[in-house]
Scaffold this motif. Sequence first.
Motif, PDB file in Angstrom:
ATOM      1  N   PHE A   1      30.358  41.110  41.653  1.00  0.00           N
ATOM      2  CA  PHE A   1      31.653  41.390  41.035  1.00  0.00           C
ATOM      3  C   PHE A   1      31.547  42.557  40.064  1.00  0.00           C
ATOM      4  O   PHE A   1      30.462  42.909  39.597  1.00  0.00           O
ATOM      5  CB  PHE A   1      32.253  40.146  40.352  1.00  0.00           C
ATOM      6  CG  PHE A   1      31.376  39.473  39.335  1.00  0.00           C
ATOM      7  CD1 PHE A   1      30.577  38.400  39.686  1.00  0.00           C
ATOM      8  CD2 PHE A   1      31.361  39.907  38.010  1.00  0.00           C
ATOM      9  CE1 PHE A   1      29.772  37.763  38.741  1.00  0.00           C
ATOM     10  CE2 PHE A   1      30.571  39.281  37.056  1.00  0.00           C
ATOM     11  CZ  PHE A   1      29.763  38.202  37.430  1.00  0.00           C
ATOM     12  N   GLU A   2      32.695  43.117  39.782  1.00  0.00           N
ATOM     13  CA  GLU A   2      32.790  44.296  38.927  1.00  0.00           C
ATOM     14  C   GLU A   2      32.207  44.005  37.540  1.00  0.00           C
ATOM     15  O   GLU A   2      32.314  42.879  37.044  1.00  0.00           O
ATOM     16  CB  GLU A   2      34.271  44.647  38.785  1.00  0.00           C
ATOM     17  CG  GLU A   2      34.584  46.036  38.314  1.00  0.00           C
ATOM     18  CD  GLU A   2      36.082  46.274  38.350  1.00  0.00           C
ATOM     19  OE1 GLU A   2      36.475  47.440  38.441  1.00  0.00           O
ATOM     20  OE2 GLU A   2      36.866  45.297  38.293  1.00  0.00           O
ATOM     21  N   ASP A   3      31.608  45.026  36.944  1.00  0.00           N
ATOM     22  CA  ASP A   3      31.116  44.859  35.572  1.00  0.00           C
ATOM     23  C   ASP A   3      32.272  44.576  34.611  1.00  0.00           C
ATOM     24  O   ASP A   3      33.333  45.217  34.709  1.00  0.00           O
ATOM     25  CB  ASP A   3      30.374  46.119  35.124  1.00  0.00           C
ATOM     26  CG  ASP A   3      29.025  46.249  35.809  1.00  0.00           C
ATOM     27  OD1 ASP A   3      28.465  45.212  36.222  1.00  0.00           O
ATOM     28  OD2 ASP A   3      28.549  47.394  35.962  1.00  0.00           O
TER      29      ASP A   3
ATOM     30  N   PRO B   1      44.488  34.390  39.876  1.00  0.00           N
ATOM     31  CA  PRO B   1      43.863  35.426  40.712  1.00  0.00           C
ATOM     32  C   PRO B   1      42.485  35.801  40.166  1.00  0.00           C
ATOM     33  O   PRO B   1      42.162  35.490  39.015  1.00  0.00           O
ATOM     34  CB  PRO B   1      44.843  36.603  40.607  1.00  0.00           C
ATOM     35  CG  PRO B   1      46.121  36.014  40.108  1.00  0.00           C
ATOM     36  CD  PRO B   1      45.743  34.837  39.263  1.00  0.00           C
ATOM     37  N   ALA B   2      41.707  36.476  40.982  1.00  0.00           N
ATOM     38  CA  ALA B   2      40.370  36.889  40.536  1.00  0.00           C
ATOM     39  C   ALA B   2      40.488  37.774  39.304  1.00  0.00           C
ATOM     40  O   ALA B   2      41.349  38.660  39.250  1.00  0.00           O
ATOM     41  CB  ALA B   2      39.661  37.639  41.663  1.00  0.00           C
ATOM     42  N   PRO B   3      39.621  37.566  38.305  1.00  0.00           N
ATOM     43  CA  PRO B   3      39.716  38.338  37.063  1.00  0.00           C
ATOM     44  C   PRO B   3      39.310  39.797  37.219  1.00  0.00           C
ATOM     45  O   PRO B   3      39.608  40.613  36.335  1.00  0.00           O
ATOM     46  CB  PRO B   3      38.764  37.586  36.121  1.00  0.00           C
ATOM     47  CG  PRO B   3      37.790  36.905  37.022  1.00  0.00           C
ATOM     48  CD  PRO B   3      38.551  36.548  38.251  1.00  0.00           C
ATOM     49  N   CYS B   4      38.602  40.118  38.281  1.00  0.00           N
ATOM     50  CA  CYS B   4      38.194  41.504  38.517  1.00  0.00           C
ATOM     51  C   CYS B   4      37.848  41.665  39.993  1.00  0.00           C
ATOM     52  O   CYS B   4      37.864  40.701  40.763  1.00  0.00           O
ATOM     53  CB  CYS B   4      36.992  41.878  37.642  1.00  0.00           C
ATOM     54  SG  CYS B   4      35.519  40.907  37.987  1.00  0.00           S
TER      55      CYS B   4
ATOM     56  N   VAL C   1      32.839  33.712  31.471  1.00  0.00           N
ATOM     57  CA  VAL C   1      34.072  33.192  32.065  1.00  0.00           C
ATOM     58  C   VAL C   1      34.264  33.778  33.474  1.00  0.00           C
ATOM     59  O   VAL C   1      34.649  33.079  34.419  1.00  0.00           O
ATOM     60  CB  VAL C   1      35.285  33.535  31.178  1.00  0.00           C
ATOM     61  CG1 VAL C   1      36.584  33.129  31.868  1.00  0.00           C
ATOM     62  CG2 VAL C   1      35.150  32.838  29.840  1.00  0.00           C
ATOM     63  N   THR C   2      33.966  35.067  33.583  1.00  0.00           N
ATOM     64  CA  THR C   2      34.138  35.745  34.875  1.00  0.00           C
ATOM     65  C   THR C   2      33.198  35.155  35.919  1.00  0.00           C
ATOM     66  O   THR C   2      33.601  34.852  37.055  1.00  0.00           O
ATOM     67  CB  THR C   2      33.867  37.257  34.722  1.00  0.00           C
ATOM     68  OG1 THR C   2      34.728  37.784  33.725  1.00  0.00           O
ATOM     69  CG2 THR C   2      34.099  37.972  36.052  1.00  0.00           C
ATOM     70  N   GLN C   3      31.923  35.003  35.525  1.00  0.00           N
ATOM     71  CA  GLN C   3      30.967  34.449  36.496  1.00  0.00           C
ATOM     72  C   GLN C   3      31.357  33.029  36.888  1.00  0.00           C
ATOM     73  O   GLN C   3      31.254  32.653  38.058  1.00  0.00           O
ATOM     74  CB  GLN C   3      29.547  34.457  35.924  1.00  0.00           C
ATOM     75  CG  GLN C   3      28.510  34.056  36.989  1.00  0.00           C
ATOM     76  CD  GLN C   3      27.115  33.856  36.414  1.00  0.00           C
ATOM     77  OE1 GLN C   3      26.970  33.272  35.329  1.00  0.00           O
ATOM     78  NE2 GLN C   3      26.105  34.314  37.128  1.00  0.00           N
ATOM     79  N   GLU C   4      31.824  32.250  35.926  1.00  0.00           N
ATOM     80  CA  GLU C   4      32.212  30.871  36.233  1.00  0.00           C
ATOM     81  C   GLU C   4      33.377  30.831  37.218  1.00  0.00           C
ATOM     82  O   GLU C   4      33.440  29.965  38.093  1.00  0.00           O
ATOM     83  CB  GLU C   4      32.577  30.126  34.944  1.00  0.00           C
ATOM     84  CG  GLU C   4      32.921  28.654  35.153  1.00  0.00           C
ATOM     85  CD  GLU C   4      31.880  27.892  35.974  1.00  0.00           C
ATOM     86  OE1 GLU C   4      32.279  27.128  36.882  1.00  0.00           O
ATOM     87  OE2 GLU C   4      30.671  28.085  35.728  1.00  0.00           O
TER      88      GLU C   4
ATOM     89  N   PHE D   1      33.965  33.014  39.614  1.00  0.00           N
ATOM     90  CA  PHE D   1      33.475  33.307  40.959  1.00  0.00           C
ATOM     91  C   PHE D   1      32.540  32.206  41.486  1.00  0.00           C
ATOM     92  O   PHE D   1      32.449  31.981  42.687  1.00  0.00           O
ATOM     93  CB  PHE D   1      32.789  34.674  40.989  1.00  0.00           C
ATOM     94  CG  PHE D   1      33.772  35.806  40.885  1.00  0.00           C
ATOM     95  CD1 PHE D   1      34.723  36.009  41.870  1.00  0.00           C
ATOM     96  CD2 PHE D   1      33.778  36.637  39.773  1.00  0.00           C
ATOM     97  CE1 PHE D   1      35.657  37.034  41.765  1.00  0.00           C
ATOM     98  CE2 PHE D   1      34.702  37.660  39.658  1.00  0.00           C
ATOM     99  CZ  PHE D   1      35.646  37.860  40.651  1.00  0.00           C
ATOM    100  N   LEU D   2      31.858  31.526  40.571  1.00  0.00           N
ATOM    101  CA  LEU D   2      31.038  30.386  41.015  1.00  0.00           C
ATOM    102  C   LEU D   2      31.935  29.274  41.557  1.00  0.00           C
ATOM    103  O   LEU D   2      31.609  28.639  42.568  1.00  0.00           O
ATOM    104  CB  LEU D   2      30.195  29.864  39.846  1.00  0.00           C
ATOM    105  CG  LEU D   2      28.991  30.724  39.444  1.00  0.00           C
ATOM    106  CD1 LEU D   2      28.359  30.202  38.153  1.00  0.00           C
ATOM    107  CD2 LEU D   2      27.952  30.742  40.568  1.00  0.00           C
ATOM    108  N   GLU D   3      33.064  29.052  40.862  1.00  0.00           N
ATOM    109  CA  GLU D   3      33.989  28.023  41.351  1.00  0.00           C
ATOM    110  C   GLU D   3      34.573  28.433  42.709  1.00  0.00           C
ATOM    111  O   GLU D   3      34.678  27.622  43.629  1.00  0.00           O
ATOM    112  CB  GLU D   3      35.120  27.808  40.343  1.00  0.00           C
ATOM    113  CG  GLU D   3      36.065  26.675  40.762  1.00  0.00           C
ATOM    114  CD  GLU D   3      37.216  26.480  39.797  1.00  0.00           C
ATOM    115  OE1 GLU D   3      37.189  27.094  38.713  1.00  0.00           O
ATOM    116  OE2 GLU D   3      38.144  25.724  40.138  1.00  0.00           O
ATOM    117  N   LEU D   4      34.923  29.720  42.816  1.00  0.00           N
ATOM    118  CA  LEU D   4      35.427  30.211  44.109  1.00  0.00           C
ATOM    119  C   LEU D   4      34.362  30.008  45.191  1.00  0.00           C
ATOM    120  O   LEU D   4      34.666  29.540  46.302  1.00  0.00           O
ATOM    121  CB  LEU D   4      35.781  31.705  44.002  1.00  0.00           C
ATOM    122  CG  LEU D   4      36.127  32.398  45.325  1.00  0.00           C
ATOM    123  CD1 LEU D   4      37.402  31.806  45.932  1.00  0.00           C
ATOM    124  CD2 LEU D   4      36.280  33.915  45.114  1.00  0.00           C
TER     125      LEU D   4
END
Length: 634
Positions: free
Chosen positions: A388-390, A358-361, A398-401, A403-406
Amino acid sequence: MQNTIAERIYDFLKGFPPFQFMDEKNLLIIAGEVKVIYLEKDKPIFKENEANHGMFYVVKDGAVRIFRIENKEPQIVDICDEGDLFGLRPLITKEDYQSSASANEESILYGIPIALFLPMALENKKVSNFLIASFASNVSDPRALEKSGKLFTEYSVERGSEILDLKKAKYTKNPVTCAPEISIKEAANIMVSKHVGSIVVIKDKKPVGMITNQDLRDKIATGINSITEPVTQIMSAPVKCFQKGPTVSQAQLIMLKNDISHLCITQDGTPDTELLGLITQQDIVVSFANNPIVLLKEVKRADKPNTLREIKIKTGELLKKYLDQNLPLSQILNILNEINYAITVRAIEISLKKMETPAPCKFAWLALGSQGRKEQTLTTDQDNAIVFEDVPAADYEVTQEYFLELARHVTRTLHKVGYAYCTADMMASNPRWCQSLSEWQSQFTQWITNPSPESLLLSAIFFDYSYVYGDTPLVTTLSDQIFEVLDGNTFFYRHMARDATKSPALLGFFRQFLVEESGEHKDFFDIKQRALMPLIDAARVLSLHHKLRNINNTAGRFERLAELEENNKEVYESCSYAFKALLKFRTKQGLLHDDSGRFIELASLNKAEKLKLKRCFRPIRDIQEILTVRYQLK
């Protein structure tokens, strides 16, 4: 003896609108009463405030200039040449002339008597539409004329039978039937073998009852009745009937009123005559195959890009149908954008299932550009972003990656559906446009406080963002911060306003269209850059200035501005109208030539179509004047 002069006039007139829309008999009558006028250069035809001549004019040879006196100097407003009409005010409004006309060169005119022509024009919609459009192209506020009931009747809703659901309902002409004596089991076996969900019980060819899958479930599966009993024990009776030729609406209403899913068609519409056919709820649904509600339901059920693509193709067919029916563009946009948004949301949902976790944030998917403004009619490329959330700095990469994959999954899915990749890579799959809330806030602050040509260009795209999917408060927080920064940097409006007034000119000195001078589209008119963008840009800067939220649509922005600024109400309303007319024009051209509709080959337009374009140009000049004065651009 034949009147050869009248015949020559007839031959000339029939080659030009609106006379080409008239039948031969009426046009010959007109030609027989035309006054032929010869003029030397600079010879006046009529002057401002002069009593009307009881006729309007057509240029046979030469050219005529139309002008007004402003500050004691003549200001040319039009040059009419062969086939052009002028002096229409007495015909349209029964008023005297409000401008002056004189021969720009040696000319021959035809004077058309109004008393003879008017009754014929009123009976011919094409003729009256063209005359009104011609007149409107030289008045200051075409929308005001529309309000008076005199203008743009071609934009009035001409509802066809389909839009009112008055088309005939299709039905099964050989429904599966059984006799009342057979058992429920036998009837069920017939239904299975025929692959149907219902069977009509008939006696002497007349319908006496109906059995459906629901009856078998509710009465047999529950043990209420035995499968060996005759069908009459569980059939619904009496059946509801209708005579041949019901419309979709009639059939649907009868089903809703009686809470039934099947309607028998009989000779006289009663159970007392022979069964002719059967309409089911499924038949009704099929009738609405391109109904937006049905399409939206299909979108929600879709689990593959190919299915979404089929729906998008149907949406394109829906667009063509609505344009043919001349529905108001605002209604068309509302429907199409709901479907486009639903497709995007479904693409995101499908893509989320492809992610391993699932989305991390919390995050939000934003639409930019024309989709963000809810002005997407024809297929355009993708413009989107993710906020995305801070998260803690250690988790950012890791978080940005994630959402980039999504985003890569989503953009790939949208591409398969039919939305082209953005050639400038303004998509959420680009790290620059997939950022945390803080980074986006910092980005917008940078654009506002240090405007540059690039940031102004990006602002034109990103300031039109709108929420599509995810966490709404993230988007609200971003908007709050943007307006807060704008409050302290009002000079930014001036930069945006200056950009909004830099569009290329629309018309030349003699009111001819200014076209591209070189390149692939040489001699084409760029309706997006020259006509649509000035209105879009103006609406954006004025809306930001007024802190308008949740109104990204250009026409909607102008309508809201009209409510806020009474002194400019007329201009804003004209801009709203002009924008919708221009966008509709572009859409039709795009459908006609299977492209974006941006570049228009003027040679392919008839005189009426050119007039439609020209009458939208004055509001552009007016709104740019407002920007120039308000933001002190000179």
